[in-house]
Design a protein around this motif. Structure first.
Motif, PDB file in Angstrom:
ATOM      1  N   ARG A  26       0.820  -1.214   0.000  1.00 36.22           N
ATOM      2  CA  ARG A  26       0.000   0.000   0.000  1.00 36.22           C
ATOM      3  C   ARG A  26       0.853   1.263   0.000  1.00 36.22           C
ATOM      4  NH1 ARG A  26      -2.351   3.788  -0.733  1.00 36.22           N
ATOM      5  NH2 ARG A  26      -4.398   4.514   0.001  1.00 36.22           N
ATOM      6  N   LEU A  27       1.971   1.246   0.733  1.00 38.69           N
ATOM      7  CA  LEU A  27       2.759   2.465   0.909  1.00 38.69           C
ATOM      8  C   LEU A  27       3.895   2.604  -0.088  1.00 38.69           C
ATOM      9  CD1 LEU A  27       3.012   2.636   4.805  1.00 38.69           C
ATOM     10  CD2 LEU A  27       1.538   3.966   3.298  1.00 38.69           C
ATOM     11  N   SER A  28       4.428   1.517  -0.601  1.00 38.16           N
ATOM     12  CA  SER A  28       5.584   1.476  -1.486  1.00 38.16           C
ATOM     13  C   SER A  28       6.880   1.565  -0.676  1.00 38.16           C
ATOM     14  CB  SER A  28       5.565   2.577  -2.546  1.00 38.16           C
ATOM     15  OG  SER A  28       6.004   3.827  -2.004  1.00 38.16           O
ATOM     16  N   TYR A  29       7.949   1.128  -1.303  1.00 36.85           N
ATOM     17  CA  TYR A  29       9.260   1.156  -0.646  1.00 36.85           C
ATOM     18  C   TYR A  29       9.662   2.573  -0.267  1.00 36.85           C
ATOM     19  CZ  TYR A  29      14.363   1.153  -0.327  1.00 36.85           C
ATOM     20  OH  TYR A  29      15.645   1.352   0.086  1.00 36.85           O
ATOM     21  N   ASP A  30       9.444   3.531  -1.150  1.00 34.81           N
ATOM     22  CA  ASP A  30       9.881   4.909  -0.879  1.00 34.81           C
ATOM     23  C   ASP A  30       9.160   5.489   0.331  1.00 34.81           C
ATOM     24  OD1 ASP A  30      11.653   4.889  -2.991  1.00 34.81           O
ATOM     25  OD2 ASP A  30      10.232   5.766  -4.413  1.00 34.81           O
ATOM     26  N   THR A  31       7.869   5.260   0.442  1.00 35.48           N
ATOM     27  CA  THR A  31       7.132   5.798   1.580  1.00 35.48           C
ATOM     28  C   THR A  31       7.506   5.070   2.862  1.00 35.48           C
ATOM     29  OG1 THR A  31       5.279   6.422   0.157  1.00 35.48           O
ATOM     30  CG2 THR A  31       4.838   6.278   2.521  1.00 35.48           C
ATOM     31  N   MET A  32       7.649   3.759   2.790  1.00 35.76           N
ATOM     32  CA  MET A  32       8.064   3.018   3.980  1.00 35.76           C
ATOM     33  C   MET A  32       9.407   3.520   4.498  1.00 35.76           C
ATOM     34  SD  MET A  32       5.853   0.696   5.010  1.00 35.76           S
ATOM     35  CE  MET A  32       6.743  -0.608   5.849  1.00 35.76           C
ATOM     36  N   SER A  33      10.272   3.911   3.597  1.00 36.52           N
ATOM     37  CA  SER A  33      11.605   4.358   3.999  1.00 36.52           C
ATOM     38  C   SER A  33      11.578   5.647   4.807  1.00 36.52           C
ATOM     39  CB  SER A  33      12.493   4.539   2.759  1.00 36.52           C
ATOM     40  OG  SER A  33      12.670   3.308   2.084  1.00 36.52           O
ATOM     41  N   THR A  34      10.491   6.386   4.749  1.00 34.74           N
ATOM     42  CA  THR A  34      10.407   7.641   5.517  1.00 34.74           C
ATOM     43  C   THR A  34      10.145   7.383   6.998  1.00 34.74           C
ATOM     44  OG1 THR A  34       8.021   7.936   5.164  1.00 34.74           O
ATOM     45  CG2 THR A  34       9.504   8.812   3.475  1.00 34.74           C
ATOM     46  N   PHE A  35       9.889   6.131   7.376  1.00 30.77           N
ATOM     47  CA  PHE A  35       9.607   5.804   8.772  1.00 30.77           C
ATOM     48  C   PHE A  35      10.828   5.205   9.464  1.00 30.77           C
ATOM     49  CE2 PHE A  35       5.436   5.861   6.783  1.00 30.77           C
ATOM     50  CZ  PHE A  35       4.650   6.506   7.733  1.00 30.77           C
ATOM     51  N   ALA A  36      12.006   5.591   9.020  1.00 33.51           N
ATOM     52  CA  ALA A  36      13.229   4.961   9.516  1.00 33.51           C
ATOM     53  C   ALA A  36      13.508   5.261  10.983  1.00 33.51           C
ATOM     54  CB  ALA A  36      14.426   5.390   8.664  1.00 33.51           C
ATOM     55  N   THR A  37      12.968   6.353  11.512  1.00 34.76           N
ATOM     56  CA  THR A  37      13.200   6.723  12.908  1.00 34.76           C
ATOM     57  C   THR A  37      11.922   6.559  13.702  1.00 34.76           C
ATOM     58  OG1 THR A  37      14.883   8.338  12.244  1.00 34.76           O
ATOM     59  CG2 THR A  37      13.966   8.555  14.464  1.00 34.76           C
ATOM     60  N   SER A  38      12.010   5.866  14.829  1.00 33.61           N
ATOM     61  CA  SER A  38      10.846   5.659  15.683  1.00 33.61           C
ATOM     62  C   SER A  38      10.554   6.904  16.518  1.00 33.61           C
ATOM     63  CB  SER A  38      11.083   4.478  16.635  1.00 33.61           C
ATOM     64  OG  SER A  38      11.170   3.262  15.944  1.00 33.61           O
ATOM     65  N   VAL A  39       9.347   6.943  17.072  1.00 36.40           N
ATOM     66  CA  VAL A  39       9.047   7.968  18.065  1.00 36.40           C
ATOM     67  C   VAL A  39       9.998   7.751  19.241  1.00 36.40           C
ATOM     68  CG1 VAL A  39       7.251   6.568  19.202  1.00 36.40           C
ATOM     69  CG2 VAL A  39       7.213   9.052  19.415  1.00 36.40           C
ATOM     70  N   LEU A  40      10.558   8.821  19.759  1.00 35.21           N
ATOM     71  CA  LEU A  40      11.600   8.706  20.772  1.00 35.21           C
ATOM     72  C   LEU A  40      11.009   8.720  22.181  1.00 35.21           C
ATOM     73  CD1 LEU A  40      14.253  11.109  19.204  1.00 35.21           C
ATOM     74  CD2 LEU A  40      14.213   8.603  19.152  1.00 35.21           C
ATOM     75  N   PRO A  41      11.666   8.048  23.125  1.00 34.16           N
ATOM     76  CA  PRO A  41      11.145   8.015  24.489  1.00 34.16           C
ATOM     77  C   PRO A  41      10.912   9.398  25.080  1.00 34.16           C
ATOM     78  CG  PRO A  41      12.880   6.386  24.234  1.00 34.16           C
ATOM     79  CD  PRO A  41      12.861   7.192  22.969  1.00 34.16           C
ATOM     80  N   VAL A  42      11.775  10.354  24.762  1.00 34.52           N
ATOM     81  CA  VAL A  42      11.627  11.688  25.333  1.00 34.52           C
ATOM     82  C   VAL A  42      10.345  12.360  24.860  1.00 34.52           C
ATOM     83  CG1 VAL A  42      12.930  12.834  23.479  1.00 34.52           C
ATOM     84  CG2 VAL A  42      12.861  13.852  25.781  1.00 34.52           C
ATOM     85  N   ASP A  43       9.860  11.988  23.685  1.00 29.36           N
ATOM     86  CA  ASP A  43       8.661  12.618  23.146  1.00 29.36           C
ATOM     87  C   ASP A  43       7.379  12.080  23.757  1.00 29.36           C
ATOM     88  OD1 ASP A  43      10.127  14.229  21.396  1.00 29.36           O
ATOM     89  OD2 ASP A  43      10.179  12.665  19.861  1.00 29.36           O
ATOM     90  N   VAL A  44       7.453  10.939  24.422  1.00 28.49           N
ATOM     91  CA  VAL A  44       6.250  10.334  24.995  1.00 28.49           C
ATOM     92  C   VAL A  44       6.361  10.145  26.504  1.00 28.49           C
ATOM     93  CG1 VAL A  44       5.573   9.195  22.864  1.00 28.49           C
ATOM     94  CG2 VAL A  44       7.128   8.038  24.414  1.00 28.49           C
ATOM     95  N   ALA A  45       7.430  10.671  27.090  1.00 29.56           N
ATOM     96  CA  ALA A  45       7.573  10.584  28.549  1.00 29.56           C
ATOM     97  C   ALA A  45       6.442  11.366  29.217  1.00 29.56           C
ATOM     98  CB  ALA A  45       8.929  11.141  28.966  1.00 29.56           C
ATOM     99  N   PHE A  46       5.927  10.838  30.324  1.00 27.11           N
ATOM    100  CA  PHE A  46       4.735  11.424  30.931  1.00 27.11           C
ATOM    101  C   PHE A  46       4.776  11.107  32.427  1.00 27.11           C
ATOM    102  CE2 PHE A  46      -0.047  12.050  29.785  1.00 27.11           C
ATOM    103  CZ  PHE A  46      -0.177  12.977  30.814  1.00 27.11           C
ATOM    104  N   ASP A  47       4.999  12.131  33.257  1.00 29.84           N
ATOM    105  CA  ASP A  47       5.051  11.876  34.695  1.00 29.84           C
ATOM    106  C   ASP A  47       3.869  12.541  35.397  1.00 29.84           C
ATOM    107  OD1 ASP A  47       5.649  14.618  35.149  1.00 29.84           O
ATOM    108  OD2 ASP A  47       7.792  14.238  34.937  1.00 29.84           O
ATOM    109  N   ASP A  48       3.833  12.407  36.714  1.00 32.13           N
ATOM    110  CA  ASP A  48       2.680  12.867  37.491  1.00 32.13           C
ATOM    111  C   ASP A  48       2.644  14.373  37.676  1.00 32.13           C
ATOM    112  OD1 ASP A  48       1.822  10.278  37.768  1.00 32.13           O
ATOM    113  OD2 ASP A  48       2.814   9.967  39.707  1.00 32.13           O
ATOM    114  N   THR A  49       3.689  15.077  37.279  1.00 34.08           N
ATOM    115  CA  THR A  49       3.691  16.530  37.458  1.00 34.08           C
ATOM    116  C   THR A  49       3.006  17.261  36.316  1.00 34.08           C
ATOM    117  OG1 THR A  49       5.839  16.795  36.348  1.00 34.08           O
ATOM    118  CG2 THR A  49       5.866  16.330  38.722  1.00 34.08           C
ATOM    119  N   GLU A  50       2.762  16.580  35.205  1.00 35.26           N
ATOM    120  CA  GLU A  50       2.166  17.213  34.033  1.00 35.26           C
ATOM    121  C   GLU A  50       0.644  17.087  34.084  1.00 35.26           C
ATOM    122  OE1 GLU A  50       2.896  17.274  29.165  1.00 35.26           O
ATOM    123  OE2 GLU A  50       3.742  15.679  30.403  1.00 35.26           O
TER     124      GLU A  50
END
Length: 296
Positions: A26-50
């Motif tokens: 569905r996406l093709s090789y070129d589009t799949m290749s744009t997902f080479a980097t995962s979402v990073l832990p720092v971007d989804v960190a969530f503690d009780d102070t927020e």
């Protein structure tokens, strides 16, 4: 997104293979290749102070960025519910996501829940789905993991004495398998991000299964015992009487020529590949561009 008793092993592997193949198709090789980097832990960190709602919206935006969805207003609510989360599948411009109110006290896993639900939105926009609720949920888990958001789903798997938790519909080992396939394709190792020892073990088990897939005939890395079986089947396939012709297997199938050919599944994207039976050769998968060393 539902919860269930923790199942282990690889009971859904055929559907996982179909899901990975569907993504590449569905996406093709070129589009799949744009997902080479995962979402990073720092971007989804969530503690009780927020702030709970603002933090959930922030994590949701990280998932939208990871899955290349347009930034839109997201309404996230918490309520008592049987499942972990639910999403209203719309084209936007607003998205409505419900999370189980238990996540208000277990904020660490909000990113995992949102990874699954936002992937539902992504697949809806792609118009990509499988028939049946079970297979469609497996497609969603597989897509989340392969496209770089779903490592959080595996990290949410924990077993400590009487306490156990798993999010998603894949088994822990199947999540590990998809993440290891992703690691092989993109060269990105997610293992340092796992905070759950059980998640790391499941990833290790899945990676071993991926390595096994890469050592099946007619791939040149196949072990000697598998090569002997393959050679026997090849001789039987060449028998002009057809009496000893081997049946097609999940690993490979012979086709009469000229020239005689063997077909097998690409270990990276599960596309069926056909190559001549003529000894050592290299074949490049037309779908995922993986170069495969073969001994046919």
């Amino acid at each position: 997104m539902g919860g269930s008793e923790i199942e282990h092993g690889y009971p859904h592997l055929d559907t996982v293979h179909a899901a990975v193949h569907a993504l590449f198709t569905r996406l093709s090789y070129d589009t799949m290749s744009t997902f080479a980097t995962s979402v990073l832990p720092v971007d989804v960190a969530f503690d009780d102070t927020e702030d709970l709602h603002l933090g959930a919206q922030r994590v949701a935006r990280a998932m939208f960025r990871q899955l290349r969805l347009p930034d839109a207003r997201t309404v996230i609510t918490f309520r008592e519910m049987e499942h972990a989360a639910a999403v209203e599948l719309t084209a936007g411009p607003e998205y409505f996501i419900e999370l189980n109110d238990r996540f208000a006290k277990h904020r660490k896993d909000i990113g995992a829940a949102l990874a699954h639900e936002v992937t539902h939105l992504y697949l809806h926009r792609l118009d990509l789905s499988f028939p049946g609720t079970r297979d469609n949920e497996i497609l969603t888990d597989t897509a989340a993991a392969y496209l770089g958001a779903g490592w959080l789903l595996l990290d949410a798997y924990r077993e400590h004495g009487p306490f156990s938790q798993k999010l998603g519909y894949l088994t822990p080992e199947e999540f590990g398998y998809v993440l290891a396939q992703r690691a092989g394709f993109f060269g990105e190792d997610p293992s340092p991000w796992f905070t759950s020892p059980q998640a790391y073990d499941a990833y290790t088990a899945g990676a071993a299964r991926v390595r096994r897939d890469a050592r099946r005939p007619p791939l040149a890395a196949a072990p000697w015992s598998a090569r002997l079986r393959y050679a026997k089947d090849r001789r039987a396939a060449r028998d002009p009487r057809g009496a000893g012709r081997p049946p097609a297997t999940a690993d490979y199938a012979f086709e009469s020529g000229p020239p005689p050919r063997v077909s097998f599944r690409c270990p990276a994207c599960h596309q069926r590949i056909r190559v001549p039976v003529r000894g050592r050769l290299q074949a490049r998968c037309g779908l995922c561009k993986t170069l495969l060393d073969c001994d046919t």
